[in-house]
Design an enzyme around this catalytic site. Structure first.
Site, PDB file in Angstrom:
ATOM      1  N   LYS A 141      -6.012  -3.106  17.617  1.00 29.59           N
ATOM      2  CA  LYS A 141      -4.622  -2.957  17.212  1.00 29.59           C
ATOM      3  C   LYS A 141      -4.025  -4.364  17.183  1.00 29.59           C
ATOM      4  O   LYS A 141      -4.191  -5.131  18.146  1.00 29.59           O
ATOM      5  CB  LYS A 141      -3.878  -2.095  18.235  1.00 29.59           C
ATOM      6  CG  LYS A 141      -2.362  -2.004  18.002  1.00 29.59           C
ATOM      7  CD  LYS A 141      -2.061  -1.170  16.794  1.00 29.59           C
ATOM      8  CE  LYS A 141      -0.553  -1.166  16.487  1.00 29.59           C
ATOM      9  NZ  LYS A 141      -0.295  -0.842  15.069  1.00 29.59           N
ATOM     10  N   LYS A 167      -5.027 -25.272  19.447  1.00 30.89           N
ATOM     11  CA  LYS A 167      -3.899 -25.410  20.375  1.00 30.89           C
ATOM     12  C   LYS A 167      -3.301 -26.799  20.219  1.00 30.89           C
ATOM     13  O   LYS A 167      -4.031 -27.773  20.084  1.00 30.89           O
ATOM     14  CB  LYS A 167      -4.388 -25.178  21.808  1.00 30.89           C
ATOM     15  CG  LYS A 167      -4.885 -23.752  22.041  1.00 30.89           C
ATOM     16  CD  LYS A 167      -5.668 -23.613  23.335  1.00 30.89           C
ATOM     17  CE  LYS A 167      -6.195 -22.193  23.517  1.00 30.89           C
ATOM     18  NZ  LYS A 167      -7.129 -22.085  24.665  1.00 30.89           N
ATOM     19  N   ARG A 207     -16.528 -22.225  29.843  1.00 29.25           N
ATOM     20  CA  ARG A 207     -16.660 -23.693  29.830  1.00 29.25           C
ATOM     21  C   ARG A 207     -15.391 -24.319  30.392  1.00 29.25           C
ATOM     22  O   ARG A 207     -14.387 -23.626  30.589  1.00 29.25           O
ATOM     23  CB  ARG A 207     -16.851 -24.165  28.382  1.00 29.25           C
ATOM     24  CG  ARG A 207     -15.600 -23.932  27.577  1.00 29.25           C
ATOM     25  CD  ARG A 207     -15.675 -24.351  26.126  1.00 29.25           C
ATOM     26  NE  ARG A 207     -14.381 -24.257  25.499  1.00 29.25           N
ATOM     27  CZ  ARG A 207     -13.857 -23.132  25.014  1.00 29.25           C
ATOM     28  NH1 ARG A 207     -14.540 -22.004  25.076  1.00 29.25           N
ATOM     29  NH2 ARG A 207     -12.652 -23.126  24.470  1.00 29.25           N
ATOM     30  N   ARG A 267      -1.690 -32.473  22.560  1.00 26.97           N
ATOM     31  CA  ARG A 267      -2.986 -32.960  22.081  1.00 26.97           C
ATOM     32  C   ARG A 267      -2.711 -33.932  20.925  1.00 26.97           C
ATOM     33  O   ARG A 267      -2.250 -33.517  19.865  1.00 26.97           O
ATOM     34  CB  ARG A 267      -3.835 -31.800  21.565  1.00 26.97           C
ATOM     35  CG  ARG A 267      -4.215 -30.783  22.626  1.00 26.97           C
ATOM     36  CD  ARG A 267      -5.269 -29.862  22.073  1.00 26.97           C
ATOM     37  NE  ARG A 267      -5.543 -28.711  22.942  1.00 26.97           N
ATOM     38  CZ  ARG A 267      -6.594 -27.902  22.763  1.00 26.97           C
ATOM     39  NH1 ARG A 267      -7.424 -28.114  21.744  1.00 26.97           N
ATOM     40  NH2 ARG A 267      -6.806 -26.881  23.578  1.00 26.97           N
TER      41      ARG A 267
HETATM   42  C1  MV4 Z   1      -5.034 -11.131  18.440  1.00 28.88           C
HETATM   43  C2  MV4 Z   1      -3.681 -11.280  18.070  1.00 28.88           C
HETATM   44  C3  MV4 Z   1      -2.896 -10.126  17.966  1.00 28.88           C
HETATM   45  N1  MV4 Z   1      -3.426  -8.927  18.231  1.00 28.88           N
HETATM   46  N2  MV4 Z   1      -5.530  -9.916  18.689  1.00 28.88           N
HETATM   47  C4  MV4 Z   1      -7.679 -14.253  18.692  1.00 28.88           C
HETATM   48  C5  MV4 Z   1      -8.274 -15.652  18.811  1.00 28.88           C
HETATM   49  C6  MV4 Z   1      -7.123 -16.434  19.304  1.00 28.88           C
HETATM   50  N3  MV4 Z   1      -7.206 -17.858  19.050  1.00 28.88           N
HETATM   51  C7  MV4 Z   1      -5.980 -15.840  18.557  1.00 28.88           C
HETATM   52  N4  MV4 Z   1      -6.255 -14.457  18.460  1.00 28.88           N
HETATM   53  C8  MV4 Z   1      -5.389 -13.434  18.319  1.00 28.88           C
HETATM   54  N5  MV4 Z   1      -5.848 -12.206  18.559  1.00 28.88           N
HETATM   55  C9  MV4 Z   1      -4.729  -8.833  18.592  1.00 28.88           C
HETATM   56  N6  MV4 Z   1      -5.232  -7.604  18.837  1.00 28.88           N
HETATM   57  C10 MV4 Z   1      -3.190 -12.570  17.802  1.00 28.88           C
HETATM   58  C11 MV4 Z   1      -4.044 -13.636  17.946  1.00 28.88           C
HETATM   59  C12 MV4 Z   1      -3.523 -14.944  17.623  1.00 28.88           C
HETATM   60  C13 MV4 Z   1      -3.531 -15.314  16.296  1.00 28.88           C
HETATM   61  C14 MV4 Z   1      -4.091 -14.456  15.357  1.00 28.88           C
HETATM   62  C15 MV4 Z   1      -4.051 -14.834  14.049  1.00 28.88           C
HETATM   63  C16 MV4 Z   1      -3.479 -16.048  13.660  1.00 28.88           C
HETATM   64  C17 MV4 Z   1      -2.980 -16.903  14.611  1.00 28.88           C
HETATM   65  C18 MV4 Z   1      -3.004 -16.550  15.939  1.00 28.88           C
HETATM   66  C19 MV4 Z   1      -2.503 -17.418  16.928  1.00 28.88           C
HETATM   67  C20 MV4 Z   1      -2.554 -17.035  18.259  1.00 28.88           C
HETATM   68  C21 MV4 Z   1      -3.049 -15.771  18.612  1.00 28.88           C
END
Ligand code: MV4
Length: 450
Positions: free
Chosen positions: A200, A236, A291, A337
């Site tokens: 979701k 990040k 890590r 960073r």
């Molecule tokens: C998500 C999410 C919202 N809902 N999963 C997964 C890897 C991490 N770097 C970011 N991720 C996310 N997983 C669910 N179920 C939102 C993120 C998310 C994100 C997703 C798409 C584009 C940019 C993002 C930035 C931070 C977090």
């Protein structure tokens, strides 16, 4: 304790690891590519060996060359840093097979946590909250049934992925089939494994992670949470601890849950548990990183724990040097960073010579970097050239200090992201602390208009 530690990495993290080893009186071996012959990690190590040409695949990812160098130099341990081979389970196994200690968890634990769907299933079995979702899913009918039940939007993720690569957000059923097969194709080409799962999708959550350390005698500690919501394309940019979006009750629950995760996995070593925090203060396990992380330094600043030193001691079978009751998390730390990229040109990576360099200093300012005046930034690797960390008793004071330090930070001869952070650190939304993973998109639009 180890006789000699080989650092299988480069740049600022190699320097960071060498520093702790030197303080512990442990000789170090650095490895470098032909492009890094003048890099700081070469001159700071006790011994250094060229292991290949500029391409990472032929140098920093060259397992044979790294193992051979460890054996020939008499290094009895290898620290992988982050990136490169740091979460390569086969490499951890190969080290063990050669009688070399891999400073990190076992290959099996790396493999299990690297399989994101399996990691989620492990957490669900232990009643650790995960986002509503599936296991590995291949059948489109089954996928449609699941998505209909939990409702769109959903996000498709590669089980061998992580860090955002190869994931896709799907807003309605008619887009599902095409996006699923695109993700499977990308997963196969990026990670050599086409398996995907569905979750979701949480709208603009915060990205909150907890630093944990677990020794081989069953002692486990956590160093609080880091807020890493300010990311651009899954990179990040700014991290801080504690999170301005986490209240006392959520903080305690996060810490408790992180410890439960460590016990569920029987984890040994230093690790980070990543959660998504939604607007209603519910959090969900996302993945576990096995890590050292780029942003570990801000947790060090508020806890006074040298995480690299603890990592080496754990690998050597020694107990953690601190108990949870010894730790008093104090103040607020923020990291920017600094990348050799042009923020006015869509963050295009910049190589080139640093003609002038003057790092900021003073009370509560830490610069973790490998660059110096006349250093030539090679174009072959990650564009991170420095991590600027500021600590102060309160968030407001840490922001003020960061602003002052960014103004003081002089890097002449190449574009960097310093001016971008000077704007970000005085942005009203950032200062309010009311931001989430959607922040950077809005901020970049504001920045572009300046
Ligand atoms: C998500 C999410 C919202 N809902 N999963 C997964 C890897 C991490 N770097 C970011 N991720 C996310 N997983 C669910 N179920 C939102 C993120 C998310 C994100 C997703 C798409 C584009 C940019 C993002 C930035 C931070 C977090």
């Amino acid at each position: 304790m180890f006789r000699k530690i080989l650092i299988a990495n480069r740049g600022e993290v190699a320097v960071r690891i060498i520093r702790s080893c030197r303080e512990m009186g442990i000789p170090t071996v650095s490895v470098y590519s032909e492009a890094d012959v003048n890099s700081l990690h070469v001159s700071l190590a006790t011994e250094s060996y060229c292991i290949g040409p500029k391409e990472s695949a032929k140098s920093y990812l060259n397992v044979q060359a790294i193992i051979a160098t460890a054996l020939l130099s008499g290094a009895d341990a290898i620290h992988p840093g982050y990136g490169f081979l740091s979460e390569n389970a086969d490499f951890a196994d190969i080290c063990k097979a050669h009688g070399i200690c891999f400073i990190g968890p076992s290959g099996d634990v790396i493999r299990r946590m690297g399989d994101k769907a399996q990691a989620r299933a492990t957490m669900a079995n232990k009643k650790i909250p995960i986002t509503p979702g599936t296991g590995i899913i291949k059948d489109i009918k089954e996928a449609k049934k699941f998505c209909k039940k939990i409702g769109y939007p959903v996000i498709i993720k590669a089980t061998a992925g992580g860090g955002g690569k190869g994931m896709r957000i799907v807003n309605e059923e008619k887009e599902l089939e095409e996006n699923m097969s695109l993700c499977q194709t990308e997963a196969q080409s990026f990670f050599g494994n086409p398996d995907v799962y569905i979750e979701k999708y949480l709208q603009n959550p915060r990205h909150i992670e907890v630093q944990i350390l677990a020794d081989k005698k069953g002692n486990v500690i956590q160093l609080g949470e880091r807020d890493c919501s300010i990311q651009r394309r899954h990179q990040k940019l700014v991290e801080e601890t504690p999170s301005p979006g986490v209240n006392k009750a959520v903080r305690e629950k996060l810490a408790k849950t992180a410890i439960e995760v460590v016990k569920a996995v029987q984890y040994e070593g230093v690790g980070t548990i990543e959660f998504l925090l939604d607007k209603d203060n519910n959090f969900y396990f996302m993945e576990m990183n096995t890590r050292l992380q780029v942003e570990h330094g801000i947790s060090e600043m508020i806890s006074n724990v040298d995480i690299v030193r603890e990592q080496v001691c754990i690998a050597a079978g020694l107990p953690l040097s601190v108990k949870q009751s010894d730790i008093k998390l104090q103040g607020h730390a923020i990291e920017c960073r600094i990348n050799a990229e042009d923020p006015d040109k869509n963050f295009m990576p910049m190589a080139g010579v640093i003609k002038g360099y003057n790092a900021p200093g003073g009370f509560g300012v830490r610069v973790d970097s490998h660059v110096y005046s006349d250093y030539e930034i090679p174009p072959y690797y990650d564009s991170l050239i420095s991590k600027l960390i500021c600590w102060a008793p309160t968030r407001q004071q840490a922001i003020r200090k960061m602003y002052r330090a960014l103004k003081e930070y002089a890097i002449v001869g190449t574009k960097t992201t310093i001016p971008f952070y000077q704007m970000l650190i005085e942005d009203a939304v950032f200062i309010s602390g009311k931001f989430d993973t959607g922040f950077i998109e809005d901020f970049c639009m504001r920045y572009a208009d300046k």
